[in-house]
Design an enzyme around this catalytic site. Sequence first.
Site, mmCIF file in Angstrom:
data_model
loop_
_atom_site.group_PDB
_atom_site.id
_atom_site.type_symbol
_atom_site.label_atom_id
_atom_site.label_comp_id
_atom_site.label_asym_id
_atom_site.label_seq_id
_atom_site.Cartn_x
_atom_site.Cartn_y
_atom_site.Cartn_z
ATOM 1 N N LYS A 232 40.596 47.101 33.227
ATOM 2 C CA LYS A 232 39.176 46.875 33.479
ATOM 3 C C LYS A 232 38.357 48.112 33.149
ATOM 4 O O LYS A 232 37.216 47.999 32.728
ATOM 5 C CB LYS A 232 38.954 46.532 34.954
ATOM 6 C CG LYS A 232 39.272 45.108 35.308
ATOM 7 C CD LYS A 232 38.720 44.843 36.699
ATOM 8 C CE LYS A 232 39.428 43.707 37.367
ATOM 9 N NZ LYS A 232 39.232 43.733 38.817
ATOM 10 N N ARG B 36 52.964 41.276 35.044
ATOM 11 C CA ARG B 36 51.627 41.022 34.526
ATOM 12 C C ARG B 36 51.703 40.688 33.043
ATOM 13 O O ARG B 36 52.654 40.998 32.353
ATOM 14 C CB ARG B 36 50.657 42.154 34.822
ATOM 15 C CG ARG B 36 50.988 43.506 34.350
ATOM 16 C CD ARG B 36 49.776 44.458 34.511
ATOM 17 N NE ARG B 36 49.253 44.549 35.865
ATOM 18 C CZ ARG B 36 47.957 44.550 36.180
ATOM 19 N NH1 ARG B 36 47.037 44.456 35.255
ATOM 20 N NH2 ARG B 36 47.568 44.669 37.411
ATOM 21 N N GLU C 82 39.129 41.819 42.534
ATOM 22 C CA GLU C 82 38.157 42.813 42.975
ATOM 23 C C GLU C 82 36.918 42.647 42.092
ATOM 24 O O GLU C 82 37.037 42.637 40.860
ATOM 25 C CB GLU C 82 38.741 44.220 42.811
ATOM 26 C CG GLU C 82 37.826 45.274 43.369
ATOM 27 C CD GLU C 82 38.374 46.694 43.208
ATOM 28 O OE1 GLU C 82 37.565 47.618 43.325
ATOM 29 O OE2 GLU C 82 39.579 46.863 42.968
HETATM 30 P P1 ATP Z 1 42.232 46.821 39.237
HETATM 31 O O1 ATP Z 1 42.860 46.444 40.551
HETATM 32 O O2 ATP Z 1 42.831 47.972 38.551
HETATM 33 O O3 ATP Z 1 40.756 46.838 39.238
HETATM 34 P P2 ATP Z 1 43.354 44.336 38.373
HETATM 35 O O4 ATP Z 1 43.520 43.895 36.951
HETATM 36 O O5 ATP Z 1 44.528 44.427 39.252
HETATM 37 O O6 ATP Z 1 42.575 45.664 38.223
HETATM 38 P P3 ATP Z 1 42.153 42.589 40.314
HETATM 39 O O7 ATP Z 1 40.768 42.109 40.369
HETATM 40 O O8 ATP Z 1 42.667 43.355 41.452
HETATM 41 O O9 ATP Z 1 42.252 43.424 38.980
HETATM 42 O O10 ATP Z 1 43.115 41.380 39.971
HETATM 43 C C1 ATP Z 1 43.084 40.162 40.641
HETATM 44 C C2 ATP Z 1 44.414 39.497 40.520
HETATM 45 O O11 ATP Z 1 44.770 39.285 39.162
HETATM 46 C C3 ATP Z 1 45.502 40.324 41.145
HETATM 47 O O12 ATP Z 1 46.296 39.482 41.963
HETATM 48 C C4 ATP Z 1 46.287 40.827 39.981
HETATM 49 O O13 ATP Z 1 47.629 40.968 40.310
HETATM 50 C C5 ATP Z 1 46.068 39.754 38.917
HETATM 51 N N1 ATP Z 1 46.145 40.333 37.592
HETATM 52 C C6 ATP Z 1 45.426 41.351 37.108
HETATM 53 N N2 ATP Z 1 45.799 41.662 35.844
HETATM 54 C C7 ATP Z 1 46.787 40.796 35.526
HETATM 55 C C8 ATP Z 1 47.598 40.611 34.359
HETATM 56 N N3 ATP Z 1 47.462 41.357 33.256
HETATM 57 N N4 ATP Z 1 48.530 39.619 34.388
HETATM 58 C C9 ATP Z 1 48.659 38.859 35.477
HETATM 59 N N5 ATP Z 1 47.936 38.985 36.606
HETATM 60 C C10 ATP Z 1 47.013 39.944 36.633
HETATM 61 MG MG MG Z 2 43.988 45.002 41.633
#
Ligand code: ATP
Ligand code: MG
Length: 568
Positions: free
Chosen positions: A280, A270, A44
């Site tokens: 984030k 994760r 995102e």
């Molecule tokens: P949010 O959705 O709360 O803004 P997010 O960390 O999930 O935060 P995204 O941009 O949705 O951010 O993440 C993109 C991809 O990265 C998703 O597929 C997510 O599962 C993966 N991802 C995010 N944080 C981690 C992590 N700490 N370890 C492994 N994969 C991650």
């Molecule tokens: Mg996300």
Amino acid sequence: METPEINKETVSESKVVSNFIRFIIDRDLESGKHTGVVTRFPPEPNGYLHIGHAKSICLNFGLARDYKGRCHLRFDDTNPVKEDVEYVDSIMDDVRWLGFDWNEHLYYASDYFDKLYSFAEYLIEHGKAFVCDLSFEEMRTYRGTLTVPGKNSPYRDRSVEENLKLFRAMRDGGFPDGSCSLRAKIDMSSPNVNMRDPVIYRIKKTHHHRTGSDWQIYPMYDYTHCISDALEGITHSICTLEFEDHRPLYDWFLDQLPVPCHPQQIEFARLNLTYTVMSKRLLLELVTTGLVKGWDDPRMPTIAGMRRRGFTAAAIREFADRIGVAKASSMVDDELLMFCVREDLNKSAIRAMAVLNPVKLTITNYPEDKVEELEADNNPEDASAGKRMVKFSKTLFIEREDFSENPPKGWFRLGLNNEVRLKHAYYIKCHEAVKDESGEIVELLCTYDPASRGGGTEDGRKVKGTLHWVSAAHAVPVELRLYDRLFTNSDMSVIEEGKSYKDYLNPESLIINTACMAEAALMNVKPGERFQFIRQGYFHVDKDSSEGKPVFNRIISLKDRWIAKSTK
Ligand code: ATP
Ligand code: MG
């Protein structure tokens, strides 16, 4: 979209560590369920990528590489409020820098807004979605809890015609934000809360960074994600564990809709790192409140920060390989990341000498105006890095910490009357420490053994300590930024009551050193170059450097903390 044909021979040759996801893929290829592998990385664009995202990138792009498939980069841009073009650009930079390429497969969920809208009408027409006038608070009370089933919305039984009319009016801006929403008609008594008539579309009269003011309604993540996957022909949709409970919904949408395929959602744990926050929201707050100097502050766990600090992409990929992929959540020691960085830099970084905390050292039996050029390896790990000449003279600087008047037991560095080697130069012995009125040492008076040039003697006597040094008349001042962990608490998910994560900021996470004196060659460095300052650590030339004013970021010290502690 076509699924690429897999080349099985290449796959079996590649040296990969298996994991449960590869196991699922192997099985799917063997059974003929799929003929190739298509994955995606779906960020995102509401912040910069961090080391957790790097894990997901290495996993998704790595699978595509190893199975000769492809990996899409898809921006999940369904929430216009928090998104920004700056983030889109930084995400593309970071994925490329990590060494991966989506080729022509760059997508935006917003590209599918028309299709997503049509699918929503399809759901309405098939009695699977309805427009609901409950407010979000009311909806929450109707939803029930984990133990109490929900109640049907009073608007659940509207006719298809009425729903279509209302939904179109939502689209056309006929209602204010929050006044109604489109919901899937699933099961309010489902034990899985996600299945209790979830919202599919909400009204948001907000400008979108790509579609402008075309839309007044925006689709929800759970609805958008599975359809985007299906439209792109994704075979394995890999996400983090918190989406496990959303999988039934992912499958439900795809089962109801006339989509081209039904990707399989697979969840993995994760990455959590010690001494690190990865949310984030918190990273954004650190940036906006000025607690760090931007998203690429070298203390940030962002890819941009690590890159600026001087980590290599190869080290981050190695780290991702080593931590592997599992179903169970765990906390990874940040020293493992540091280990990967150190290992990679050891192979490639050019060696140089820099004295961080200088004290003057005079060699009393060395001729007054003599200057010698001594040969030094650029990298003992790599002969092809060549050699350089460093200047030696009567007056040098060494580290203040490398001299002790009252050395502890086992002291191999300089003391009164003990002999040490100056790297690439001579053996020296100290005879006197000259002090100022306050008692601070201002000069060390030493003699050298001319027969020990290059670091050995004919009589073969050994010295245990080797010190780095610079020639005072030839050294140049450089600015060092000494970085350390941003936080002092190993598990940042555990915050003491009444405290916030900010209470754990490490006051010594950045120390600026302007006393450092370095070999003359370090005056002519370019941003991006990396060095090992021998006995001190790895350093990276920062973009803040200017002509004649080099700035070095400390990437990492030479020893890991465990060794450092046990040899103190
Ligand atoms: P949010 O959705 O709360 O803004 P997010 O960390 O999930 O935060 P995204 O941009 O949705 O951010 O993440 C993109 C991809 O990265 C998703 O597929 C997510 O599962 C993966 N991802 C995010 N944080 C981690 C992590 N700490 N370890 C492994 N994969 C991650
Ligand atoms: Mg996300």
